[in-house]
Design an enzyme around this catalytic site. Structure first.
Site, short mmCIF file in Angstrom:
data_model
loop_
_atom_site.label_atom_id
_atom_site.label_comp_id
_atom_site.label_asym_id
_atom_site.label_seq_id
_atom_site.Cartn_x
_atom_site.Cartn_y
_atom_site.Cartn_z
N PRO A 2 0.84 -1.21 0.00
CA PRO A 2 0.00 0.00 0.00
C PRO A 2 0.87 1.26 0.00
CG PRO A 2 -0.71 -1.54 1.70
CD PRO A 2 0.57 -2.06 1.16
N GLU A 3 0.51 2.21 -0.85
CA GLU A 3 1.24 3.47 -0.92
C GLU A 3 0.32 4.58 -0.43
OE1 GLU A 3 3.18 3.82 -4.79
OE2 GLU A 3 3.12 1.65 -5.03
N HIS A 92 -4.07 -15.49 10.13
CA HIS A 92 -3.21 -14.31 9.99
C HIS A 92 -3.73 -13.07 10.73
CE1 HIS A 92 -1.07 -16.77 7.16
NE2 HIS A 92 -2.06 -16.78 6.32
N ARG A 110 1.95 -11.71 5.36
CA ARG A 110 3.39 -11.81 5.18
C ARG A 110 4.19 -11.41 6.42
NH1 ARG A 110 4.99 -11.33 -0.29
NH2 ARG A 110 7.12 -11.50 0.46
#
Ligand SMILES: [Zn+2]
Length: 270
Positions: A2-3, A92, A110
């Site tokens: 994400p930016e 997760h 991740r």
């Protein structure tokens, strides 16, 4: 990853859902990516009332009344998801923040993301010192001035560097280069003043346009409602290797630059 447009979308949604809400309980499912670890992090959050959710660069800043809070970095696959109180934990999930009316899950497949508590504004400031200017609230002239040195640096590498300009990652670096007609391999020393100003303006334009569509989902990103970002349909080069340029039909080229997959049109970008 994400930016700026994706993190800002999450920020707006979290702020709308949480402002003024008290965190009544925190469930910790998976430890290891919170600072301080485990019960100490939880103790710093339970009972606190959310003053605001802010953003700096790609960091979310949860501010509590009284001055404490924590920062959260989503990194590759981190997500904050708004869920009902009777939500069943999923794989997760790392943390659940519970308020009177809803809950927020922090999920990270991740495991590169993190949350880090701060006790007061001074501590928060010390976590934010290394970031360059925010592109949406800085002028194009201010951003252009960040792209002068070091002279031998490649344009793409400069755009990815969070200390140069904050919030740009691989997607919007490639898109801004395309929209400017500049190859990502250009060295800063070869850019004219007009070209620096052009790319500064294009950075602002592409980030705003993406934000208006809640960002880009090219692989993992989802907003707090589990929705995809709509800007993916408007990408010119990112993720389009081998596909025809939307302007000139030349196949989009993909190279590795600064360790990252980099996309450009060999015809439109000089
Ligand atoms: Zn082209």
């Amino acid at each position: 990853m994400p930016e700026l447009p994706e993190v800002e979308t999450v920020r707006r949604q979290l702020h709308a859902a949480l402002q003024g809400q008290t965190i009544q309980a925190v469930d910790l499912y998976l430890t290891g990516r919170e600072v301080p670890a485990g019960p100490l992090f939880v103790a710093g959050v339970v009972g606190k009332t959310v003053e605001s959710i802010d953003r700096r660069a790609k960091l979310l800043i949860w501010r509590f009344k009284g001055g404490s809070g924590f920062i959260g970095h989503l990194k590759m696959t981190g997500k904050f998801l708004l869920v009902p109180l009777d939500y069943t934990p999923a794989k997760h999930d790392r943390l659940k923040f519970i308020t009177k009316s809803s809950a927020v899950i922090w999920n990270d497949v991740r495991k590169f993301g993190y949350v880090k508590a701060f006790a007061n504004t001074t501590e928060l400031e010390s976590l934010l010192t290394s970031y360059g200017p925010e592109p949406l609230i800085s002028s194009a002239e201010q951003l252009a001035a960040c792209l002068l040195t070091p002279k031998t640096r490649l344009l793409k590498a400069a755009l990815l560097d969070q200390t140069v300009i904050a919030g740009i990652g691989n997607i919007y670096a490639d898109e801004a280069c395309f929209l400017s007609g500049l190859r990502p391999t250009r060295r800063l020393s070869t850019l004219t003043a007009a070209q620096r100003l052009t790319i500064a303006n294009k950075i602002k334009n592409v980030l705003s346009a993406s934000l208006a569509l809640n960002g880009t989902t090219s692989n993992n990103y989802l907003d707090v409602n589990g929705e995809r970002g709509g800007f993916v349909n408007f990408l010119q080069v990112y993720g389009r290797a081998g596909e025809p340029c939307r302007t000139c039909s030349t196949p989009i080229k993909k190279i590795t630059l600064a360790g990252r997959g980099t996309h450009y049109c060999p015809q439109c970008q000089k």
